[in-house]
Motif scaffolding. Sequence first.
Motif, PDB file in Angstrom:
ATOM      1  N   GLY A 169       0.828  -1.201   0.000  1.00 35.08           N
ATOM      2  CA  GLY A 169       0.000   0.000   0.000  1.00 35.08           C
ATOM      3  C   GLY A 169       0.863   1.251   0.000  1.00 35.08           C
ATOM      4  N   ARG A 170       0.206   2.379  -0.232  1.00 36.00           N
ATOM      5  CA  ARG A 170       0.906   3.667  -0.210  1.00 36.00           C
ATOM      6  C   ARG A 170       0.874   4.209   1.219  1.00 36.00           C
ATOM      7  N   PRO A 171       2.043   4.376   1.844  1.00 38.94           N
ATOM      8  CA  PRO A 171       2.072   4.790   3.246  1.00 38.94           C
ATOM      9  C   PRO A 171       1.782   6.276   3.428  1.00 38.94           C
ATOM     10  N   LEU A 172       1.146   6.573   4.548  1.00 44.17           N
ATOM     11  CA  LEU A 172       0.864   7.953   4.948  1.00 44.17           C
ATOM     12  C   LEU A 172       1.511   8.184   6.302  1.00 44.17           C
ATOM     13  N   VAL A 173       2.371   9.178   6.400  1.00 46.76           N
ATOM     14  CA  VAL A 173       3.035   9.485   7.669  1.00 46.76           C
ATOM     15  C   VAL A 173       2.107  10.321   8.536  1.00 46.76           C
ATOM     16  N   ARG A 174       1.981   9.946   9.799  1.00 44.92           N
ATOM     17  CA  ARG A 174       1.107  10.636  10.748  1.00 44.92           C
ATOM     18  C   ARG A 174       1.962  11.208  11.882  1.00 44.92           C
ATOM     19  N   ASP A 175       2.239  12.502  11.822  1.00 39.07           N
ATOM     20  CA  ASP A 175       3.032  13.162  12.860  1.00 39.07           C
ATOM     21  C   ASP A 175       2.098  14.042  13.682  1.00 39.07           C
ATOM     22  N   ASP A 176       1.189  13.390  14.396  1.00 39.78           N
ATOM     23  CA  ASP A 176       0.142  14.083  15.130  1.00 39.78           C
ATOM     24  C   ASP A 176      -0.011  13.410  16.494  1.00 39.78           C
ATOM     25  N   ALA A 177       0.077  14.196  17.564  1.00 35.24           N
ATOM     26  CA  ALA A 177       0.095  13.642  18.917  1.00 35.24           C
ATOM     27  C   ALA A 177      -1.188  12.903  19.257  1.00 35.24           C
ATOM     28  N   VAL A 178      -2.339  13.394  18.802  1.00 32.14           N
ATOM     29  CA  VAL A 178      -3.610  12.739  19.103  1.00 32.14           C
ATOM     30  C   VAL A 178      -3.667  11.380  18.415  1.00 32.14           C
ATOM     31  N   TRP A 179      -3.296  11.338  17.129  1.00 28.86           N
ATOM     32  CA  TRP A 179      -3.270  10.078  16.383  1.00 28.86           C
ATOM     33  C   TRP A 179      -2.314   9.095  17.041  1.00 28.86           C
ATOM     34  N   LEU A 180      -1.150   9.574  17.429  1.00 28.95           N
ATOM     35  CA  LEU A 180      -0.140   8.701  18.011  1.00 28.95           C
ATOM     36  C   LEU A 180      -0.566   8.169  19.373  1.00 28.95           C
ATOM     37  N   ARG A 181      -1.219   9.017  20.179  1.00 31.28           N
ATOM     38  CA  ARG A 181      -1.698   8.556  21.481  1.00 31.28           C
ATOM     39  C   ARG A 181      -2.715   7.421  21.287  1.00 31.28           C
ATOM     40  N   ARG A 182      -3.625   7.588  20.354  1.00 29.29           N
ATOM     41  CA  ARG A 182      -4.609   6.530  20.080  1.00 29.29           C
ATOM     42  C   ARG A 182      -3.910   5.269  19.598  1.00 29.29           C
ATOM     43  N   GLN A 183      -2.923   5.440  18.747  1.00 29.89           N
ATOM     44  CA  GLN A 183      -2.204   4.287  18.203  1.00 29.89           C
ATOM     45  C   GLN A 183      -1.520   3.483  19.302  1.00 29.89           C
ATOM     46  N   ILE A 184      -0.783   4.149  20.171  1.00 29.05           N
ATOM     47  CA  ILE A 184      -0.049   3.401  21.190  1.00 29.05           C
ATOM     48  C   ILE A 184      -1.007   2.794  22.222  1.00 29.05           C
ATOM     49  N   GLU A 185      -2.129   3.471  22.479  1.00 26.68           N
ATOM     50  CA  GLU A 185      -3.114   2.901  23.399  1.00 26.68           C
ATOM     51  C   GLU A 185      -3.742   1.635  22.819  1.00 26.68           C
ATOM     52  N   GLU A 186      -4.129   1.686  21.554  1.00 27.74           N
ATOM     53  CA  GLU A 186      -4.773   0.521  20.945  1.00 27.74           C
ATOM     54  C   GLU A 186      -3.789  -0.629  20.761  1.00 27.74           C
ATOM     55  N   LEU A 187      -2.553  -0.324  20.393  1.00 30.88           N
ATOM     56  CA  LEU A 187      -1.557  -1.381  20.247  1.00 30.88           C
ATOM     57  C   LEU A 187      -1.268  -2.026  21.598  1.00 30.88           C
ATOM     58  N   THR A 188      -1.131  -1.201  22.622  1.00 32.12           N
ATOM     59  CA  THR A 188      -0.893  -1.732  23.966  1.00 32.12           C
ATOM     60  C   THR A 188      -2.068  -2.587  24.425  1.00 32.12           C
ATOM     61  N   ASN A 189      -3.284  -2.088  24.251  1.00 33.97           N
ATOM     62  CA  ASN A 189      -4.466  -2.835  24.679  1.00 33.97           C
ATOM     63  C   ASN A 189      -4.592  -4.170  23.955  1.00 33.97           C
ATOM     64  N   SER A 190      -4.165  -4.210  22.694  1.00 33.39           N
ATOM     65  CA  SER A 190      -4.280  -5.445  21.925  1.00 33.39           C
ATOM     66  C   SER A 190      -3.418  -6.561  22.504  1.00 33.39           C
ATOM     67  N   ARG A 191      -2.357  -6.206  23.207  1.00 35.20           N
ATOM     68  CA  ARG A 191      -1.472  -7.215  23.797  1.00 35.20           C
ATOM     69  C   ARG A 191      -1.687  -7.392  25.298  1.00 35.20           C
ATOM     70  N   GLU A 192      -2.275  -6.400  25.943  1.00 33.93           N
ATOM     71  CA  GLU A 192      -2.417  -6.428  27.403  1.00 33.93           C
ATOM     72  C   GLU A 192      -3.778  -6.920  27.883  1.00 33.93           C
ATOM     73  N   HIS A 193      -4.792  -6.870  27.026  1.00 36.01           N
ATOM     74  CA  HIS A 193      -6.165  -7.062  27.511  1.00 36.01           C
ATOM     75  C   HIS A 193      -6.402  -8.421  28.161  1.00 36.01           C
ATOM     76  N   ALA A 194      -5.662  -9.435  27.738  1.00 35.84           N
ATOM     77  CA  ALA A 194      -5.886 -10.777  28.271  1.00 35.84           C
ATOM     78  C   ALA A 194      -5.118 -11.039  29.568  1.00 35.84           C
ATOM     79  N   ARG A 195      -4.297 -10.120  29.988  1.00 34.31           N
ATOM     80  CA  ARG A 195      -3.513 -10.316  31.213  1.00 34.31           C
ATOM     81  C   ARG A 195      -4.371 -10.091  32.447  1.00 34.31           C
TER      82      ARG A 195
END
Length: 214
Positions: free
Chosen positions: A112-138
């Motif tokens: 795919g064609r990549p889009l760079v996202r240099d935005d604090a709100v987008w990044l906060r959501r990204q790291i929260e969702e990525l973290t939750n995807s690995r932590e939720h079952a703990r």
Amino acid sequence: MYQPPQFREDRLDIQHELIRCHPLGLLVTAGPNGLMANPVPFLVDPGLSEKGTLRAHLSRANEQWRELAEVDECLVVFQGPQNYVTPSWYATKQETGKVVPTWNYATVHAWGRPLVRDDAVWLRRQIEELTNSREHARSQPWAVGDAPDAFVAAQIRGIVGVEIPIARIEGKWKVSQNRPEADRRGVWQGYLGEGAAGEAMAELVRQRGGLGES
């Protein structure tokens, strides 16, 4: 990707599930300085585009994000279960001896064609969702909000996001489907004999090989 018909997997939900289970993708770009590849954990969002959209973040010190801002296409390779196949597991070895070793694996390639996202709100959501995807079952999951806000904000300033609407995606499940049933059964039982190391591949061979539980 080389795609013999018996190994091809075109079902989008199956492809996405492999990405969710094995999210560490190899991000590949071909920029002015040649090929570059980095292992990066991804999320796949099926609702953002027809074939799904990959989301990730990279360290700001990683030069690949600058290439992502300039290239028209990148490739992400997701590797699922994989394991060696010894000819000793084949019934055909006893019958004819005309067998060779091989390797079984499941993999998904997405372009795919990549889009760079240099935005604090987008990044906060990204790291929260990525973290939750690995932590939720703990039993005691860690959340981004557990860290001090100022610390999290500083960490976010050190990363850059990337969003890749998938334009093309291919799946390949090479799990002994091309072998006679007796050989498939031998491979399945061989993997089971390797304990935890062989369990994931044993199940794929059983499912794709049409083998019963006996």
